[in-house]
Design a protein around this motif. Structure first.
Motif, PDB file in Angstrom:
ATOM      1  N   GLU A  44       0.826  -1.204   0.000  1.00  0.00           N
ATOM      2  CA  GLU A  44       0.000   0.000   0.000  1.00  0.00           C
ATOM      3  C   GLU A  44       0.863   1.259   0.000  1.00  0.00           C
ATOM      4  O   GLU A  44       0.412   2.337   0.368  1.00  0.00           O
ATOM      5  CB  GLU A  44      -0.943  -0.017   1.205  1.00  0.00           C
ATOM      6  CG  GLU A  44      -1.957  -1.157   1.136  1.00  0.00           C
ATOM      7  CD  GLU A  44      -2.943  -1.139   2.289  1.00  0.00           C
ATOM      8  OE1 GLU A  44      -2.675  -0.429   3.289  1.00  0.00           O
ATOM      9  OE2 GLU A  44      -3.976  -1.825   2.191  1.00  0.00           O
ATOM     10  N   HIS A  45       2.083   1.116  -0.404  1.00  0.00           N
ATOM     11  CA  HIS A  45       2.996   2.249  -0.543  1.00  0.00           C
ATOM     12  C   HIS A  45       4.070   1.867  -1.563  1.00  0.00           C
ATOM     13  O   HIS A  45       4.290   0.676  -1.838  1.00  0.00           O
ATOM     14  CB  HIS A  45       3.653   2.593   0.797  1.00  0.00           C
ATOM     15  CG  HIS A  45       4.370   1.432   1.418  1.00  0.00           C
ATOM     16  ND1 HIS A  45       5.666   1.087   1.111  1.00  0.00           N
ATOM     17  CD2 HIS A  45       3.938   0.503   2.321  1.00  0.00           C
ATOM     18  CE1 HIS A  45       6.018   0.012   1.788  1.00  0.00           C
ATOM     19  NE2 HIS A  45       4.984  -0.362   2.535  1.00  0.00           N
ATOM     20  N   VAL A  58       2.761  11.532  -2.452  1.00  0.00           N
ATOM     21  CA  VAL A  58       1.361  11.446  -2.861  1.00  0.00           C
ATOM     22  C   VAL A  58       0.609  10.500  -1.928  1.00  0.00           C
ATOM     23  O   VAL A  58       1.079   9.392  -1.645  1.00  0.00           O
ATOM     24  CB  VAL A  58       1.235  10.925  -4.309  1.00  0.00           C
ATOM     25  CG1 VAL A  58      -0.234  10.845  -4.721  1.00  0.00           C
ATOM     26  CG2 VAL A  58       2.012  11.806  -5.263  1.00  0.00           C
ATOM     27  N   VAL A  59      -0.555  10.937  -1.467  1.00  0.00           N
ATOM     28  CA  VAL A  59      -1.411  10.119  -0.616  1.00  0.00           C
ATOM     29  C   VAL A  59      -2.774   9.983  -1.296  1.00  0.00           C
ATOM     30  O   VAL A  59      -3.376  10.989  -1.683  1.00  0.00           O
ATOM     31  CB  VAL A  59      -1.590  10.754   0.782  1.00  0.00           C
ATOM     32  CG1 VAL A  59      -2.535   9.914   1.636  1.00  0.00           C
ATOM     33  CG2 VAL A  59      -0.242  10.906   1.473  1.00  0.00           C
ATOM     34  N   VAL A  60      -3.246   8.759  -1.454  1.00  0.00           N
ATOM     35  CA  VAL A  60      -4.564   8.485  -2.021  1.00  0.00           C
ATOM     36  C   VAL A  60      -5.430   7.887  -0.917  1.00  0.00           C
ATOM     37  O   VAL A  60      -5.016   6.946  -0.236  1.00  0.00           O
ATOM     38  CB  VAL A  60      -4.477   7.528  -3.219  1.00  0.00           C
ATOM     39  CG1 VAL A  60      -5.879   7.193  -3.742  1.00  0.00           C
ATOM     40  CG2 VAL A  60      -3.626   8.143  -4.336  1.00  0.00           C
ATOM     41  N   ILE A  61      -6.623   8.450  -0.749  1.00  0.00           N
ATOM     42  CA  ILE A  61      -7.539   8.012   0.310  1.00  0.00           C
ATOM     43  C   ILE A  61      -8.934   7.872  -0.288  1.00  0.00           C
ATOM     44  O   ILE A  61      -9.341   8.701  -1.110  1.00  0.00           O
ATOM     45  CB  ILE A  61      -7.594   9.033   1.464  1.00  0.00           C
ATOM     46  CG1 ILE A  61      -6.190   9.397   1.947  1.00  0.00           C
ATOM     47  CG2 ILE A  61      -8.428   8.505   2.630  1.00  0.00           C
ATOM     48  CD1 ILE A  61      -6.171  10.570   2.933  1.00  0.00           C
ATOM     49  N   GLY A  62      -9.689   6.856   0.133  1.00  0.00           N
ATOM     50  CA  GLY A  62     -11.069   6.811  -0.319  1.00  0.00           C
ATOM     51  C   GLY A  62     -11.692   5.438  -0.313  1.00  0.00           C
ATOM     52  O   GLY A  62     -11.269   4.537   0.408  1.00  0.00           O
ATOM     53  N   SER A  97       1.376   6.436  -1.119  1.00  0.00           N
ATOM     54  CA  SER A  97       0.717   5.526  -0.185  1.00  0.00           C
ATOM     55  C   SER A  97      -0.781   5.592  -0.447  1.00  0.00           C
ATOM     56  O   SER A  97      -1.294   6.561  -1.022  1.00  0.00           O
ATOM     57  CB  SER A  97       1.010   5.903   1.270  1.00  0.00           C
ATOM     58  OG  SER A  97       0.392   7.128   1.610  1.00  0.00           O
ATOM     59  N   VAL A  98      -1.497   4.547  -0.037  1.00  0.00           N
ATOM     60  CA  VAL A  98      -2.944   4.507  -0.236  1.00  0.00           C
ATOM     61  C   VAL A  98      -3.611   3.960   1.009  1.00  0.00           C
ATOM     62  O   VAL A  98      -3.109   3.040   1.658  1.00  0.00           O
ATOM     63  CB  VAL A  98      -3.310   3.653  -1.474  1.00  0.00           C
ATOM     64  CG1 VAL A  98      -2.817   2.219  -1.325  1.00  0.00           C
ATOM     65  CG2 VAL A  98      -4.812   3.685  -1.724  1.00  0.00           C
ATOM     66  N   THR A  99      -4.742   4.570   1.359  1.00  0.00           N
ATOM     67  CA  THR A  99      -5.599   4.089   2.433  1.00  0.00           C
ATOM     68  C   THR A  99      -7.012   4.022   1.864  1.00  0.00           C
ATOM     69  O   THR A  99      -7.661   5.056   1.665  1.00  0.00           O
ATOM     70  CB  THR A  99      -5.569   5.033   3.652  1.00  0.00           C
ATOM     71  OG1 THR A  99      -4.217   5.166   4.114  1.00  0.00           O
ATOM     72  CG2 THR A  99      -6.432   4.492   4.781  1.00  0.00           C
ATOM     73  N   GLY A 100      -7.457   2.828   1.537  1.00  0.00           N
ATOM     74  CA  GLY A 100      -8.759   2.670   0.894  1.00  0.00           C
ATOM     75  C   GLY A 100      -9.609   1.615   1.581  1.00  0.00           C
ATOM     76  O   GLY A 100      -9.094   0.700   2.229  1.00  0.00           O
ATOM     77  N   GLU A 101     -10.900   1.743   1.418  1.00  0.00           N
ATOM     78  CA  GLU A 101     -11.847   0.796   2.026  1.00  0.00           C
ATOM     79  C   GLU A 101     -13.091   0.698   1.163  1.00  0.00           C
ATOM     80  O   GLU A 101     -13.790   1.699   0.954  1.00  0.00           O
ATOM     81  CB  GLU A 101     -12.219   1.266   3.434  1.00  0.00           C
ATOM     82  CG  GLU A 101     -13.186   0.350   4.170  1.00  0.00           C
ATOM     83  CD  GLU A 101     -13.567   0.911   5.532  1.00  0.00           C
ATOM     84  OE1 GLU A 101     -14.737   1.318   5.695  1.00  0.00           O
ATOM     85  OE2 GLU A 101     -12.690   0.954   6.415  1.00  0.00           O
ATOM     86  N   SER A 102     -13.367  -0.477   0.664  1.00  0.00           N
ATOM     87  CA  SER A 102     -14.579  -0.679  -0.130  1.00  0.00           C
ATOM     88  C   SER A 102     -15.806  -0.375   0.716  1.00  0.00           C
ATOM     89  O   SER A 102     -15.890  -0.808   1.873  1.00  0.00           O
ATOM     90  CB  SER A 102     -14.635  -2.116  -0.651  1.00  0.00           C
ATOM     91  OG  SER A 102     -13.615  -2.359  -1.584  1.00  0.00           O
ATOM     92  N   GLY A 103     -16.732   0.353   0.143  1.00  0.00           N
ATOM     93  CA  GLY A 103     -17.967   0.687   0.847  1.00  0.00           C
ATOM     94  C   GLY A 103     -17.903   1.934   1.700  1.00  0.00           C
ATOM     95  O   GLY A 103     -18.907   2.322   2.298  1.00  0.00           O
TER      96      GLY A 103
END
Length: 272
Positions: A44-45, A58-62, A97-103
């Motif tokens: 995730e990074h 860069v940080v991606v969240i969603g 890096s990314v912090t994601g969660e389906s739903g």
């Protein structure tokens, strides 16, 4: 005094009452028939080495598109392709890096995912300050649409999200990725596609207004992308790897100006 945008759309909602049974059946059947895809796997990074100079973080969240649903690896989904595009445009090393969660809804992103997000560190260096990202991209909205979040609540949730982002990432460029062109999703039948699409466009306008007021950047999704079936995953709902690449390029174009080529000449993307 002019009424809030969401209040002016109530009469239109009443016109949908006769269609309610049809829409409910189509929604039920779509959920039953649509394959459930897993989020992307892998780290995730990541870090993409480039030219000398400070590393661009860069940080991606969603929600599910941040989680990479429709792609096998995060490196081949939105964060990886975004970093790849930015490295070429900026001529700099890029850490992502990314912090994601389906739903995840807008409220969930603001209250749980933004606080949990990690600014990527450069390999071999000390961890960076939690606020020191250069670019933060947030994908949100589709779950609020599906869950029929009221427009009044959506407005409040997006306002809170922008406030949380501004507090958490004080020096970053903040980007709210626009709502997808739901009215062109191949998995949705008519009239459900058009009803949800109209609602998504309304939500997107609210998001754009809120971003502008809050000092963030709203980047709409290029509707032309949705006409190419190859840019959709097998569920007809999420992007494919090619879709993530195209989306990442559009976000990079809007969020980061290209660096000049050696000799001060413009790059190809600047000259177009």
């Amino acid at each position: 005094m002019k009424k809030p945008f969401f209040e002016t759309r109530v009469p239109g909602a009443l016109m949908l009452v006769p269609l309610a049974p049809v829409l409910a059946f189509q929604a039920w059947r779509t959920v039953r028939r649509t394959p459930r895809l897993a989020p992307a796997a892998g780290d995730e990074h990541g870090f993409l080495p480039g030219a000398a100079g400070p590393v661009f973080r860069v940080v991606v969240i969603g929600e599910s598109t941040a989680a990479g649903v429709g792609a096998s690896l995060h490196a081949r989904a939105l964060p990886g392709f975004l970093a790849e595009t930015l490295r070429k445009r900026l001529r700099r090393s890029v850490a992502w890096s990314v912090t994601g969660e389906s739903g995840a809804t807008a409220r969930r992103v603001a209250t749980a995912l933004v606080p949990a997000a990690v600014v990527p560190a450069v390999p071999g260096t000390e961890p960076v300050d939690r606020a020191s990202a250069d670019l933060v991209v947030v994908t949100v909205g589709i779950n609020d649409l599906i869950r029929r979040r009221s427009l009044r609540s959506w407005t409040a949730d997006i306002t809170d999200l922008v406030d949380v982002l501004q507090t958490r990432f004080t020096d970053a460029t903040l980007v709210l990725a626009g709502m997808p062109p739901v009215h062109r999703f191949p998995t949705l039948p008519r009239p459900l596609r058009h009803v949800l699409g109209a609602r998504a466009r309304t939500m997107d306008r609210i998001m754009a207004d809120t971003a502008r007021t809050g000092g963030a950047l709203h980047v709409p999704v290029d509707e032309v992308m949705a006409r190419d079936r190859r840019l959709f995953a097998s569920d007809g709902f999420h992007p494919s790897p090619d879709g993530y690449r195209a989306w990442a390029e559009g976000l990079a174009d809007a969020a980061a100006p290209a660096a000049p080529a050696p000799g001060g000449e413009l790059t190809a993307s600047q000259g177009e």
